[in-house]
Design an enzyme around this catalytic site. Structure first.
Site, PDB file in Angstrom:
ATOM      1  N   HIS A   1     -18.221  16.051  31.372  1.00  0.00           N
ATOM      2  CA  HIS A   1     -17.123  16.724  32.062  1.00  0.00           C
ATOM      3  C   HIS A   1     -16.518  15.828  33.150  1.00  0.00           C
ATOM      4  O   HIS A   1     -15.291  15.746  33.281  1.00  0.00           O
ATOM      5  CB  HIS A   1     -17.621  18.027  32.709  1.00  0.00           C
ATOM      6  CG  HIS A   1     -18.133  19.031  31.726  1.00  0.00           C
ATOM      7  ND1 HIS A   1     -19.461  19.335  31.621  1.00  0.00           N
ATOM      8  CD2 HIS A   1     -17.490  19.808  30.807  1.00  0.00           C
ATOM      9  CE1 HIS A   1     -19.624  20.259  30.678  1.00  0.00           C
ATOM     10  NE2 HIS A   1     -18.453  20.551  30.167  1.00  0.00           N
TER      11      HIS A   1
ATOM     12  N   ARG B   1     -26.170  22.327  26.417  1.00  0.00           N
ATOM     13  CA  ARG B   1     -27.247  22.984  25.673  1.00  0.00           C
ATOM     14  C   ARG B   1     -28.474  22.097  25.481  1.00  0.00           C
ATOM     15  O   ARG B   1     -29.508  22.578  25.007  1.00  0.00           O
ATOM     16  CB  ARG B   1     -26.720  23.466  24.323  1.00  0.00           C
ATOM     17  CG  ARG B   1     -25.747  24.651  24.438  1.00  0.00           C
ATOM     18  CD  ARG B   1     -25.361  25.205  23.075  1.00  0.00           C
ATOM     19  NE  ARG B   1     -24.626  26.462  23.197  1.00  0.00           N
ATOM     20  CZ  ARG B   1     -23.303  26.588  23.237  1.00  0.00           C
ATOM     21  NH1 ARG B   1     -22.571  25.488  23.202  1.00  0.00           N
ATOM     22  NH2 ARG B   1     -22.728  27.769  23.328  1.00  0.00           N
TER      23      ARG B   1
ATOM     24  N   SER C   1     -24.831  17.251  26.437  1.00  0.00           N
ATOM     25  CA  SER C   1     -24.359  18.620  26.223  1.00  0.00           C
ATOM     26  C   SER C   1     -25.086  19.557  27.170  1.00  0.00           C
ATOM     27  O   SER C   1     -26.259  19.333  27.514  1.00  0.00           O
ATOM     28  CB  SER C   1     -24.623  19.054  24.773  1.00  0.00           C
ATOM     29  OG  SER C   1     -24.418  20.444  24.607  1.00  0.00           O
TER      30      SER C   1
ATOM     31  N   GLY D   1     -13.230  16.564  25.478  1.00  0.00           N
ATOM     32  CA  GLY D   1     -14.146  15.571  24.932  1.00  0.00           C
ATOM     33  C   GLY D   1     -14.136  15.539  23.415  1.00  0.00           C
ATOM     34  O   GLY D   1     -13.994  16.569  22.756  1.00  0.00           O
TER      35      GLY D   1
ATOM     36  N   LYS E   1     -16.644  15.029  21.650  1.00  0.00           N
ATOM     37  CA  LYS E   1     -17.886  15.614  21.116  1.00  0.00           C
ATOM     38  C   LYS E   1     -17.582  16.894  20.353  1.00  0.00           C
ATOM     39  O   LYS E   1     -18.147  17.147  19.292  1.00  0.00           O
ATOM     40  CB  LYS E   1     -18.885  15.897  22.239  1.00  0.00           C
ATOM     41  CG  LYS E   1     -20.153  16.587  21.735  1.00  0.00           C
ATOM     42  CD  LYS E   1     -21.092  16.916  22.863  1.00  0.00           C
ATOM     43  CE  LYS E   1     -22.253  17.749  22.348  1.00  0.00           C
ATOM     44  NZ  LYS E   1     -21.819  19.101  21.930  1.00  0.00           N
ATOM     45  N   ASP E   2     -16.686  17.724  20.887  1.00  0.00           N
ATOM     46  CA  ASP E   2     -16.231  18.918  20.187  1.00  0.00           C
ATOM     47  C   ASP E   2     -14.960  18.536  19.416  1.00  0.00           C
ATOM     48  O   ASP E   2     -13.859  18.964  19.749  1.00  0.00           O
ATOM     49  CB  ASP E   2     -15.959  20.045  21.180  1.00  0.00           C
ATOM     50  CG  ASP E   2     -17.233  20.484  21.883  1.00  0.00           C
ATOM     51  OD1 ASP E   2     -18.162  20.945  21.203  1.00  0.00           O
ATOM     52  OD2 ASP E   2     -17.304  20.352  23.119  1.00  0.00           O
TER      53      ASP E   2
ATOM     54  N   GLY F   1     -18.375  25.372  32.758  1.00  0.00           N
ATOM     55  CA  GLY F   1     -19.370  25.129  33.791  1.00  0.00           C
ATOM     56  C   GLY F   1     -20.586  24.404  33.239  1.00  0.00           C
ATOM     57  O   GLY F   1     -20.524  23.765  32.192  1.00  0.00           O
ATOM     58  N   ALA F   2     -21.707  24.486  33.971  1.00  0.00           N
ATOM     59  CA  ALA F   2     -22.919  23.726  33.629  1.00  0.00           C
ATOM     60  C   ALA F   2     -22.532  22.260  33.424  1.00  0.00           C
ATOM     61  O   ALA F   2     -22.860  21.635  32.423  1.00  0.00           O
ATOM     62  CB  ALA F   2     -23.612  24.300  32.397  1.00  0.00           C
TER      63      ALA F   2
END
Length: 282
Positions: free
Chosen positions: A40, A190, A188, A150, A152-153, A34-35
């Site tokens: 995404h 975060r 992100s 993604g 990114k991770d 989520g978020a």
């Protein structure tokens, strides 16, 4: 929701997916916590580009958070997430509760050895076991043709690719490019924790990653020494702590001393109360 079907149970998820299967469609799954942001929704677009019916999960997975991590504070906006998914063209959103994902005592977990020994592994014990287990469950629940994640991770992506390979899952794991802000900061969930001043400092991570990639690309520069200098540059820019700044083999994630093939430069550092991670290809 007009075009987005929201389901809460495994049974309803399988029924909704089954209707598209019966119509001869392929399924692309996008597991999320989520978020949601542009990163995404780019995964949803990736599924659409390949002709898949996009199916996204929204579940803040408690088993991948450590005891001192931000599970309780992790941002949640279910209504906003559904709206973003629908606008992006997603067709099914699976938003289970904890009891649906983990009914009763859970005696089975999924562990991918080796790939989790370095980078984020030592700093987040149990994290990748939690990720691999919950993603394995999502893939079994929906049985998609492809799963979208993604870059990114990047460590997570490699772990999930190996999991699917080793468990002979008939599912292709696809990595999609990192989506960035105009100044280079990787998008992100975060990032919202950053203060305005911290946000200005944060761009140093991508700057140092790309500079190091250019420095070691020719294979003549020793990676460890150059990476250590990049870590010091992050601290000088205002980061509070650098957990790692490593040059690794792109597939095994093992540290390398000189670039002689596909490699990845990955970093994790703390800025205030925010832990930022990023990586670039060499």
């Amino acid at each position: 929701m007009k075009d987005l079907t929201v389901v809460r149970t495994v049974a309803d998820l399988r029924h909704a997916v089954g209707e598209f299967r019966a119509a001869g469609r392929t399924i692309g799954m996008i597991p999320t916590m989520g978020a949601l942001h542009e990163g995404h929704t780019s995964l949803v677009q990736g599924a659409l580009d390949r002709g898949d019916v996009p199916v996204a999960s929204i579940f803040v997975n408690p088993t991948q958070f450590g005891p001192n991590e931000d599970f309780a504070a992790y941002p949640r906006d279910e209504a906003g997430d559904f709206a973003k998914l629908e606008a992006a063209g997603c067709r099914i959103a699976y938003a289970p509760g904890v009891e649906e994902m983990y009914p009763g005592p859970q005696l089975t977990t999924v562990t991918v050895a080796g790939l989790t020994d370095g980078l984020c592994g030592p700093f987040r014990p149990g994290h990748f076991q939690g990720v691999a287990t919950v993603v394995c469950k999502f893939l079994i629940m929906a049985m998609p043709d492809r799963g979208y994640f993604g870059e990114k991770d990047y460590q997570q992506l490699q772990v999930l690719k190996r999991m699917a390979h080793d468990l002979a899952m008939p599912i292709e794991i696809i990595g999609m490019p990192t989506i960035r802000e105009p100044d280079g900061l990787a998008i992100s969930s975060r990032n919202r924790y950053l203060s305005p001043q911290e946000r200005k400092i944060a761009i140093a991570m991508y700057r140092e990653l790309t500079a190091l990639a250019a420095n070691v690309r020719d294979g003549r520069t020793p990676c460890a020494k150059a990476a250590a200098e990049s870590a010091q540059a992050l601290l000088a820019a205002g980061f509070d702590k650098v957990e790692y700044f490593d040059v690794v083999d792109a597939e095994s994630l093992a540290p390398i001393e000189r670039v002689a093939g596909p490699a990845r430069i990955a970093a994790a550092a703390r800025l205030g109360r925010t832990r930022l991670i990023d990586n670039v290809a060499v």
